[in-house]
Design an enzyme around this catalytic site. Structure first.
Site, PDB file in Angstrom:
ATOM      1  N   ARG A 196       0.743  19.245  -8.517  1.00 52.98           N
ATOM      2  CA  ARG A 196       0.877  20.403  -9.396  1.00 52.98           C
ATOM      3  C   ARG A 196       1.947  21.371  -8.928  1.00 52.98           C
ATOM      4  O   ARG A 196       2.262  22.329  -9.638  1.00 52.98           O
ATOM      5  CB  ARG A 196      -0.456  21.164  -9.447  1.00 52.98           C
ATOM      6  CG  ARG A 196      -1.444  20.492 -10.305  1.00 52.98           C
ATOM      7  CD  ARG A 196      -2.651  21.259 -10.687  1.00 52.98           C
ATOM      8  NE  ARG A 196      -2.954  22.507 -10.100  1.00 52.98           N
ATOM      9  CZ  ARG A 196      -4.211  22.941  -9.873  1.00 52.98           C
ATOM     10  NH1 ARG A 196      -5.229  22.147 -10.167  1.00 52.98           N
ATOM     11  NH2 ARG A 196      -4.432  24.115  -9.386  1.00 52.98           N
TER      12      ARG A 196
ATOM     13  N   MET B 289      -4.723  12.758  -9.214  1.00 53.25           N
ATOM     14  CA  MET B 289      -5.561  13.629 -10.047  1.00 53.25           C
ATOM     15  C   MET B 289      -5.660  13.085 -11.476  1.00 53.25           C
ATOM     16  O   MET B 289      -5.183  11.990 -11.763  1.00 53.25           O
ATOM     17  CB  MET B 289      -4.989  15.042 -10.044  1.00 53.25           C
ATOM     18  CG  MET B 289      -5.292  15.811  -8.779  1.00 53.25           C
ATOM     19  SD  MET B 289      -4.687  17.514  -8.922  1.00 53.25           S
ATOM     20  CE  MET B 289      -5.563  18.299  -7.586  1.00 53.25           C
TER      21      MET B 289
ATOM     22  N   THR C  83      -1.331  20.860 -19.064  1.00 60.80           N
ATOM     23  CA  THR C  83      -2.135  20.226 -18.022  1.00 60.80           C
ATOM     24  C   THR C  83      -1.401  19.026 -17.456  1.00 60.80           C
ATOM     25  O   THR C  83      -0.796  18.254 -18.217  1.00 60.80           O
ATOM     26  CB  THR C  83      -3.533  19.759 -18.495  1.00 60.80           C
ATOM     27  OG1 THR C  83      -4.085  18.880 -17.502  1.00 60.80           O
ATOM     28  CG2 THR C  83      -3.536  19.013 -19.803  1.00 60.80           C
ATOM     29  N   ILE C  84      -1.470  18.873 -16.147  1.00 63.76           N
ATOM     30  CA  ILE C  84      -0.884  17.676 -15.543  1.00 63.76           C
ATOM     31  C   ILE C  84      -1.694  16.438 -15.942  1.00 63.76           C
ATOM     32  O   ILE C  84      -1.199  15.329 -15.854  1.00 63.76           O
ATOM     33  CB  ILE C  84      -0.808  17.762 -14.001  1.00 63.76           C
ATOM     34  CG1 ILE C  84      -2.205  17.876 -13.376  1.00 63.76           C
ATOM     35  CG2 ILE C  84       0.106  18.883 -13.544  1.00 63.76           C
ATOM     36  CD1 ILE C  84      -2.238  17.527 -11.890  1.00 63.76           C
ATOM     37  N   ASP C  85      -2.950  16.642 -16.370  1.00 66.58           N
ATOM     38  CA  ASP C  85      -3.846  15.506 -16.653  1.00 66.58           C
ATOM     39  C   ASP C  85      -3.523  14.796 -17.972  1.00 66.58           C
ATOM     40  O   ASP C  85      -3.987  13.679 -18.197  1.00 66.58           O
ATOM     41  CB  ASP C  85      -5.304  15.985 -16.710  1.00 66.58           C
ATOM     42  CG  ASP C  85      -5.746  16.727 -15.460  1.00 66.58           C
ATOM     43  OD1 ASP C  85      -5.187  16.455 -14.386  1.00 66.58           O
ATOM     44  OD2 ASP C  85      -6.641  17.592 -15.569  1.00 66.58           O
TER      45      ASP C  85
ATOM     46  N   GLY D 178      -5.157  24.435 -20.691  1.00 64.88           N
ATOM     47  CA  GLY D 178      -5.713  23.123 -21.015  1.00 64.88           C
ATOM     48  C   GLY D 178      -6.915  23.226 -21.937  1.00 64.88           C
ATOM     49  O   GLY D 178      -7.067  24.223 -22.663  1.00 64.88           O
TER      50      GLY D 178
ATOM     51  N   HIS E  85      -3.118  18.554  -4.623  1.00 58.63           N
ATOM     52  CA  HIS E  85      -2.382  19.588  -5.360  1.00 58.63           C
ATOM     53  C   HIS E  85      -0.870  19.466  -5.250  1.00 58.63           C
ATOM     54  O   HIS E  85      -0.146  20.204  -5.939  1.00 58.63           O
ATOM     55  CB  HIS E  85      -2.851  20.979  -4.926  1.00 58.63           C
ATOM     56  CG  HIS E  85      -4.275  21.256  -5.346  1.00 58.63           C
ATOM     57  ND1 HIS E  85      -5.344  20.757  -4.656  1.00 58.63           N
ATOM     58  CD2 HIS E  85      -4.775  21.936  -6.400  1.00 58.63           C
ATOM     59  CE1 HIS E  85      -6.465  21.133  -5.268  1.00 58.63           C
ATOM     60  NE2 HIS E  85      -6.145  21.853  -6.323  1.00 58.63           N
TER      61      HIS E  85
HETATM   62  O1  F6P Z   1      -6.775  19.934 -14.412  1.00 56.17           O
HETATM   63  C1  F6P Z   1      -5.805  19.904 -13.415  1.00 56.17           C
HETATM   64  C2  F6P Z   1      -6.408  19.522 -12.084  1.00 56.17           C
HETATM   65  O2  F6P Z   1      -5.366  19.489 -11.133  1.00 56.17           O
HETATM   66  C3  F6P Z   1      -7.192  18.206 -12.084  1.00 56.17           C
HETATM   67  O3  F6P Z   1      -6.360  17.088 -12.049  1.00 56.17           O
HETATM   68  C4  F6P Z   1      -8.049  18.395 -10.867  1.00 56.17           C
HETATM   69  O4  F6P Z   1      -9.243  17.652 -10.951  1.00 56.17           O
HETATM   70  C5  F6P Z   1      -8.356  19.887 -10.890  1.00 56.17           C
HETATM   71  O5  F6P Z   1      -7.356  20.488 -11.673  1.00 56.17           O
HETATM   72  C6  F6P Z   1      -8.387  20.524  -9.536  1.00 56.17           C
HETATM   73  O6  F6P Z   1      -8.789  21.849  -9.700  1.00 56.17           O
HETATM   74  P1  F6P Z   1      -8.704  22.959  -8.552  1.00 56.17           P
HETATM   75  O7  F6P Z   1      -7.304  23.508  -8.571  1.00 56.17           O
HETATM   76  O8  F6P Z   1      -9.719  23.958  -8.936  1.00 56.17           O
HETATM   77  O9  F6P Z   1      -8.973  22.282  -7.240  1.00 56.17           O
END
Ligand code: F6P
Length: 364
Positions: free
Chosen positions: A291, A184, A140-142, A117, A288
């Site tokens: 993801r 997220m 990125t999922i975002d 990302g 999560h």
């Molecule tokens: O950037 C991807 C993401 O899943 C965001 O949506 C979220 O804020 C962040 O990563 C969470 O990160 P971590 O896996 O460190 O908790």
């Protein structure tokens, strides 16, 4: 043999394996190329002993359907900010980027494909400026990385969030409840906006549009009359009230540059109760789950296209480029351009207009 190194950096994302497979399969057609993977982003190159994995067609067979990444990832540190522990027990970071480039030369690696990302692509650009032959692949999922119509992984997250909305509707309807679903997306509301439109949420709260409790209460009063009715609110983890800030905690981990977002839904529940909301409110945080698991077909296809194109950009020696989807083409754009702006939802965004057009309350 010529050698190309693949690294996956930042949070994992559905479709990473499909990119790796695309690179390996395309490289296999050019007999003289060998593909290596660095374990956990560039950590595999910087660790002693190095952790490099040979990626051949056998190794990548069938991995396009698997979530995660077979070469591991990390969203802490990196060559420019490698965490080290001081003698007094505190953590600091050091720049190991020159050493990384030396180590790559020592391994006869001609080019690198960095899948990640915005944070990872900043690293790509920094290494490119130091002379490394590097290609970026936007992950990125975002969907918050500019320079591409979509990043891979986003559609899978939207499918998961939409499925959650669908499931919450049936239970909300049965109990005459309000459900707040936290999704997220970091500082961009793409997952929230897309899943709200797809799932038919009544209210969608995104970081780009600070909300007022009054506007939400107004919609609740329209939807729930004499204790009858239900309502789904999708809130992005980065949403905030007018004049307020995001709900976040600082994990205090060296090299972890992001704030850890989470808690926007629970804050909103309290705000609504304080404002006199009498209806039962329940909170669901998807976290999560968005993801994990099997990538949607769309992401498998996009990721495969990105993998093939990334290798072709190497053949063309178009270094410093990031592969990008600009409908209907897969092209290369300068990494510098992609990281120059953060991809937020603009006020004139077409889907935002559609959301307002079907009466979704955006909290303003
Ligand atoms: O950037 C991807 C993401 O899943 C965001 O949506 C979220 O804020 C962040 O990563 C969470 O990160 P971590 O896996 O460190 O908790």
């Amino acid at each position: 043999m010529k050698r190309v190194l693949v690294a996956t950096g930042g949070g994992d994302c559905p479709g990473l394996n499909a990119v790796i497979r695309g690179v390996v399969k395309r490289a296999a057609q050019e007999r003289e190329w060998e593909v290596l993977g660095s374990y956990q982003a560039f950590n595999g190159v910087l660790r002693e002993p190095m952790e490099l994995i040979t990626l051949d067609e056998k190794k990548v067979s069938g991995i396009h359907v698997k979530g995660g990444t077979i070469i591991g990832t990390t969203n802490k540190g990196g060559p420019f900010s490698w965490p080290i522990k001081e003698k007094d027990g505190t953590w600091t970071t050091v720049d190991r980027s020159d050493e990384l480039i030396r180590r790559l030369q020592y391994q006869n690696i001609e080019a690198v494909i960095n899948i990640g990302g915005d944070g990872s692509q900043r690293i790509s650009q920094g290494l490119y400026e130091k002379g490394l032959n590097i290609i970026g692949v936007p992950k990125t999922i975002d969907n918050d990385l500019a320079g591409t119509d979509f990043t891979f992984g986003f559609q899978t997250a939207v499918e998961i969030a939409t499925d959650a909305v669908d499931k919450l509707v049936t239970t909300a309807e049965s109990h005459n409840r309000i459900f707040i679903l936290e999704v997220m997306g970091r500082d961009a509301g793409w997952i929230a906006l897309h899943s709200s439109v797809a799932g038919g949420a009544e209210i969608c709260l995104i970081p780009e549009i600070p909300y007022t409790v009054d506007s939400i209460m107004e919609r609740i009063h329209e939807r729930i009359v004499h204790d009858r009715g239900f309502l789904i609110i999708v809130i992005a983890e980065g949403a905030k009230p007018v004049g307020g800030d995001v709900v976040a905690e600082d994990l205090g981990q060296a090299g972890y540059e992001h704030k850890h977002l989470g808690g926007a839904a629970s804050r909103l529940k309290k705000q609504l109760e304080d404002a006199g909301c009498q209806t039962d409110i329940r909170v669901t945080i998807l976290g999560h789950l968005q993801r994990g698991g099997i990538p949607a077909a769309y992401d498998r296809i996009l990721a495969t296209q990105f993998g093939v194109k990334a290798f072709e950009l190497i053949l063309e020696e178009q270094f410093g480029q990031m592969v990008s989807y600009k409908h209907p083409n897969i092209i290369g754009v300068p990494i510098a351009e992609a990281i120059s702006v953060y991809n937020r939802i603009r006020p004139d965004d077409q889907l935002l207009r559609t959301a307002r057009g079907i009466g979704i309350c955006m909290g303003d």
